[in-house]
Scaffold this motif. Structure first.
Motif, PDB file in Angstrom:
ATOM      1  N   UNK A  78       0.787  -1.240   0.000  1.00 19.27           N
ATOM      2  CA  UNK A  78       0.000   0.000   0.000  1.00 19.27           C
ATOM      3  C   UNK A  78       0.816   1.286   0.000  1.00 19.27           C
ATOM      4  N   UNK A  79       2.114   1.222   0.295  1.00 18.69           N
ATOM      5  CA  UNK A  79       2.871   2.457   0.524  1.00 18.69           C
ATOM      6  C   UNK A  79       3.538   3.017  -0.722  1.00 18.69           C
ATOM      7  N   UNK A  80       3.739   2.213  -1.758  1.00 19.61           N
ATOM      8  CA  UNK A  80       4.466   2.664  -2.943  1.00 19.61           C
ATOM      9  C   UNK A  80       3.567   3.559  -3.791  1.00 19.61           C
ATOM     10  N   UNK A  81       3.997   4.786  -4.128  1.00 17.88           N
ATOM     11  CA  UNK A  81       3.178   5.642  -4.989  1.00 17.88           C
ATOM     12  C   UNK A  81       2.916   4.989  -6.346  1.00 17.88           C
ATOM     13  N   UNK A  82       1.633   4.909  -6.698  1.00 19.03           N
ATOM     14  CA  UNK A  82       1.224   4.221  -7.913  1.00 19.03           C
ATOM     15  C   UNK A  82       0.141   5.050  -8.592  1.00 19.03           C
ATOM     16  N   UNK A  83       0.440   5.521  -9.804  1.00 18.21           N
ATOM     17  CA  UNK A  83      -0.502   6.296 -10.594  1.00 18.21           C
ATOM     18  C   UNK A  83      -0.906   5.479 -11.808  1.00 18.21           C
ATOM     19  N   UNK A  84      -1.968   5.900 -12.471  1.00 16.63           N
ATOM     20  CA  UNK A  84      -2.433   5.163 -13.637  1.00 16.63           C
ATOM     21  C   UNK A  84      -2.945   6.145 -14.679  1.00 16.63           C
ATOM     22  N   UNK A  85      -2.709   5.812 -15.963  1.00 18.00           N
ATOM     23  CA  UNK A  85      -3.294   6.577 -17.062  1.00 18.00           C
ATOM     24  C   UNK A  85      -3.953   5.605 -18.023  1.00 18.00           C
ATOM     25  N   UNK A  86      -4.499   6.147 -19.117  1.00 15.04           N
ATOM     26  CA  UNK A  86      -5.065   5.289 -20.149  1.00 15.04           C
ATOM     27  C   UNK A  86      -6.567   5.167 -20.088  1.00 15.04           C
ATOM     28  N   UNK A  87      -7.269   5.962 -20.892  1.00 14.59           N
ATOM     29  CA  UNK A  87      -8.719   5.819 -21.015  1.00 14.59           C
ATOM     30  C   UNK A  87      -9.534   6.572 -19.986  1.00 14.59           C
ATOM     31  N   UNK A  88      -8.905   7.357 -19.114  1.00 12.37           N
ATOM     32  CA  UNK A  88      -9.651   8.117 -18.100  1.00 12.37           C
ATOM     33  C   UNK A  88     -10.471   9.200 -18.804  1.00 12.37           C
ATOM     34  N   UNK A  89     -11.782   9.160 -18.612  1.00 12.68           N
ATOM     35  CA  UNK A  89     -12.669  10.123 -19.268  1.00 12.68           C
ATOM     36  C   UNK A  89     -13.729  10.698 -18.333  1.00 12.68           C
ATOM     37  N   UNK A 102     -15.429  11.172 -14.095  1.00 12.54           N
ATOM     38  CA  UNK A 102     -15.159  11.159 -12.667  1.00 12.54           C
ATOM     39  C   UNK A 102     -15.301   9.781 -12.067  1.00 12.54           C
ATOM     40  N   UNK A 103     -16.230   8.983 -12.583  1.00 11.11           N
ATOM     41  CA  UNK A 103     -16.346   7.607 -12.097  1.00 11.11           C
ATOM     42  C   UNK A 103     -15.092   6.795 -12.414  1.00 11.11           C
ATOM     43  N   UNK A 104     -14.418   7.088 -13.542  1.00 11.56           N
ATOM     44  CA  UNK A 104     -13.167   6.399 -13.844  1.00 11.56           C
ATOM     45  C   UNK A 104     -12.110   6.711 -12.786  1.00 11.56           C
ATOM     46  N   UNK A 105     -12.039   7.980 -12.384  1.00 15.62           N
ATOM     47  CA  UNK A 105     -11.067   8.371 -11.353  1.00 15.62           C
ATOM     48  C   UNK A 105     -11.376   7.636 -10.057  1.00 15.62           C
ATOM     49  N   UNK A 106     -12.640   7.590  -9.676  1.00 15.54           N
ATOM     50  CA  UNK A 106     -13.025   6.909  -8.440  1.00 15.54           C
ATOM     51  C   UNK A 106     -12.713   5.422  -8.514  1.00 15.54           C
ATOM     52  N   UNK A 107     -12.985   4.791  -9.647  1.00 14.96           N
ATOM     53  CA  UNK A 107     -12.665   3.378  -9.813  1.00 14.96           C
ATOM     54  C   UNK A 107     -11.165   3.142  -9.707  1.00 14.96           C
ATOM     55  N   UNK A 108     -10.370   4.017 -10.309  1.00 14.08           N
ATOM     56  CA  UNK A 108      -8.921   3.872 -10.235  1.00 14.08           C
ATOM     57  C   UNK A 108      -8.433   3.936  -8.794  1.00 14.08           C
ATOM     58  N   UNK A 109      -8.989   4.856  -8.021  1.00 12.31           N
ATOM     59  CA  UNK A 109      -8.597   4.953  -6.617  1.00 12.31           C
ATOM     60  C   UNK A 109      -9.016   3.699  -5.850  1.00 12.31           C
ATOM     61  N   UNK A 110     -10.201   3.182  -6.160  1.00 11.50           N
ATOM     62  CA  UNK A 110     -10.673   1.968  -5.487  1.00 11.50           C
ATOM     63  C   UNK A 110      -9.801   0.765  -5.818  1.00 11.50           C
ATOM     64  N   UNK A 111      -9.211   0.747  -7.007  1.00 11.68           N
ATOM     65  CA  UNK A 111      -8.354  -0.360  -7.436  1.00 11.68           C
ATOM     66  C   UNK A 111      -6.908  -0.209  -6.983  1.00 11.68           C
ATOM     67  N   UNK A 112      -6.599   0.890  -6.298  1.00 16.65           N
ATOM     68  CA  UNK A 112      -5.266   1.011  -5.715  1.00 16.65           C
ATOM     69  C   UNK A 112      -4.417   2.158  -6.191  1.00 16.65           C
ATOM     70  N   UNK A 113      -4.922   3.010  -7.076  1.00 21.24           N
ATOM     71  CA  UNK A 113      -4.130   4.150  -7.540  1.00 21.24           C
ATOM     72  C   UNK A 113      -4.090   5.235  -6.471  1.00 21.24           C
ATOM     73  N   UNK A 114      -2.997   5.977  -6.459  1.00 19.66           N
ATOM     74  CA  UNK A 114      -2.883   7.163  -5.614  1.00 19.66           C
ATOM     75  C   UNK A 114      -3.309   8.421  -6.363  1.00 19.66           C
ATOM     76  N   UNK A 115      -3.284   8.363  -7.681  1.00 15.88           N
ATOM     77  CA  UNK A 115      -3.691   9.482  -8.530  1.00 15.88           C
ATOM     78  C   UNK A 115      -3.817   8.953  -9.945  1.00 15.88           C
ATOM     79  N   UNK A 116      -4.387   9.774 -10.832  1.00 13.30           N
ATOM     80  CA  UNK A 116      -4.543   9.398 -12.236  1.00 13.30           C
ATOM     81  C   UNK A 116      -3.939  10.482 -13.112  1.00 13.30           C
TER      82      UNK A 116
END
Length: 378
Positions: free
Chosen positions: A296-307, A309-323
């Motif tokens: 849980x401590x390693x900074x992890x961001x994600x890109x690709x297909x974010x369009x 606000x629900x995508x941002x919320x899903x990314x955070x729920x799946x473990x991202x720290x930011x998008x």
């Protein structure tokens, strides 16, 4: 250094979500005889399977909201690399933005600063890095300012570039590791796209060393790949710069573990927007196993297909720290410059707040695996 003010343009009518920017952006580029630039921006590698999958994967994930919770005082703030951000959205590194608007990267810097978003500037930016940094540094509410690197096999040049990045006020380095060569981008090649003579990577300067090939040798394997980054270059970057180093494009847990052992600070889960190796999994599917492997401590961001606000919320729920937001903000740039980018960021943040409220999340720390409907494809 002060940064010149960007042009202020009227927004096209009817912009209520990020997809609404595409039509006016395409129309404006085609009216300016820039159809090839549209293909360059929106195309993917080969059959564009990964390009389409990135978007489809976020759509396939379903939310399982909670109700009747006390959400008064909720917020979108997150902490990244020890710094509190107003919200978890950064602008991804995209090259040559003066292709799409005369203000290019200058416009996105002003928009990001105004909306509290982070900015990762491409090494192939078409505006001086100091001019881009100025509005971000001037606004104390701006998000993080990072600089993206491609490795160049010239350590004296790389050393000088690192010193310049640090002096300009960039706060982290992002090395792209998944694109030692271009993908086979058919859509772009069909248009015969070439950079206009007046647009170039102004922060790189000079010419790359010519390839020294013998008869019968491969341009790729004998010419380009010997110059590509390896773990030795990761060690060199860590030793040469005091800035945190993140790797963009790591998709395998073993590579991530190796990077951590060498002092890398974090990762951006990315398949390069579907522009390099086609048939890679979508980033929404790559994210959870990497989070599980790294803890849980390693900074992890994600890109690709974010369009959305629900995508941002899903990314955070799946473990991202930011998008990181990619093509949509360039659509906004092409449509109406800095104001368009700022409007797109505000729309996305508003959608995120709505999604949080309707899902029972007072803060983004509440968005965990339980928010995802069981059996969802991710």
């Amino acid at each position: 250094m002060t940064s010149p003010a960007p042009q202020i343009e009227a927004l096209p009518d009817g912009l209520v979500n990020l997809a609404d920017f595409e039509a006016p952006a395409q129309a404006r580029l085609e009216a300016n005889d820039c159809a090839g630039a549209w293909a360059y921006l929106n195309g993917g590698a080969a059959d564009e399977i990964t390009l389409r999958a990135n978007r489809a994967a976020w759509d396939a994930i379903k939310l399982q909201p909670r109700v009747l919770r006390d959400l008064a005082g909720g917020h979108t703030r997150v902490t990244l690399l020890g710094r509190e951000l107003q919200h978890p959205v950064l602008l991804a590194p995209i090259a040559y933005q003066c292709l799409f608007h005369a203000d290019g990267e200058l416009a996105i810097a002003h928009a990001a600063a105004a909306q509290g978003a982070g900015l990762v500037l491409s090494a192939q930016a078409s505006v001086d890095m100091e001019a881009v940094a100025a509005p971000m540094r001037a606004d104390r509410n701006a998000g993080p300012l990072w600089f993206q690197l491609y490795w160049r096999d010239d350590r004296d040049f790389m050393r000088a570039l690192l010193r310049r990045v640090e002096a300009a006020g960039y706060q982290a380095l992002v090395l792209t590791v998944d694109a030692p060569v271009h993908g086979a981008r058919d859509r772009e090649r069909r248009t015969g796209f070439k950079l206009p003579a007046h647009i170039r990577a102004v922060n790189l300067g000079g010419l790359k060393k010519p390839l020294d090939l013998q008869p019968g040798q491969s341009t790729l394997f004998d010419g380009l790949m010997p110059r590509a980054a390896t773990w030795r270059e990761i060690d060199w970057l860590r030793a040469e710069s005091r800035l945190p180093l993140l790797l963009k494009g790591v998709t395998h847990a073993d590579d991530a573990r190796e990077a951590l052992a060498r002092g890398v600070s974090g990762f951006i889960v990315s398949n390069h927007g579907g522009r390099t190796l086609d048939t890679l999994p979508p980033t929404a599917q790559l994210l959870p196993p990497l989070r599980a492997a790294l803890g849980p401590e390693v900074p992890l961001l994600v890109d690709g297909g974010i369009r959305r606000g629900t995508d941002v919320l899903k990314a955070m729920a799946l473990g991202a720290d930011a998008v990181l937001l990619g093509r949509p903000y360039v659509h906004a740039l092409a449509a109406s410059g800095a104001l368009g980018v700022a409007h797109a960021l505000r729309l996305l943040r508003d959608e995120l707040e709505i999604a949080m409220a309707l899902s029972g999340c007072k803060t983004l720390a509440d968005a965990g695996p339980a928010l995802i409907w069981p059996g969802t494809s991710h």
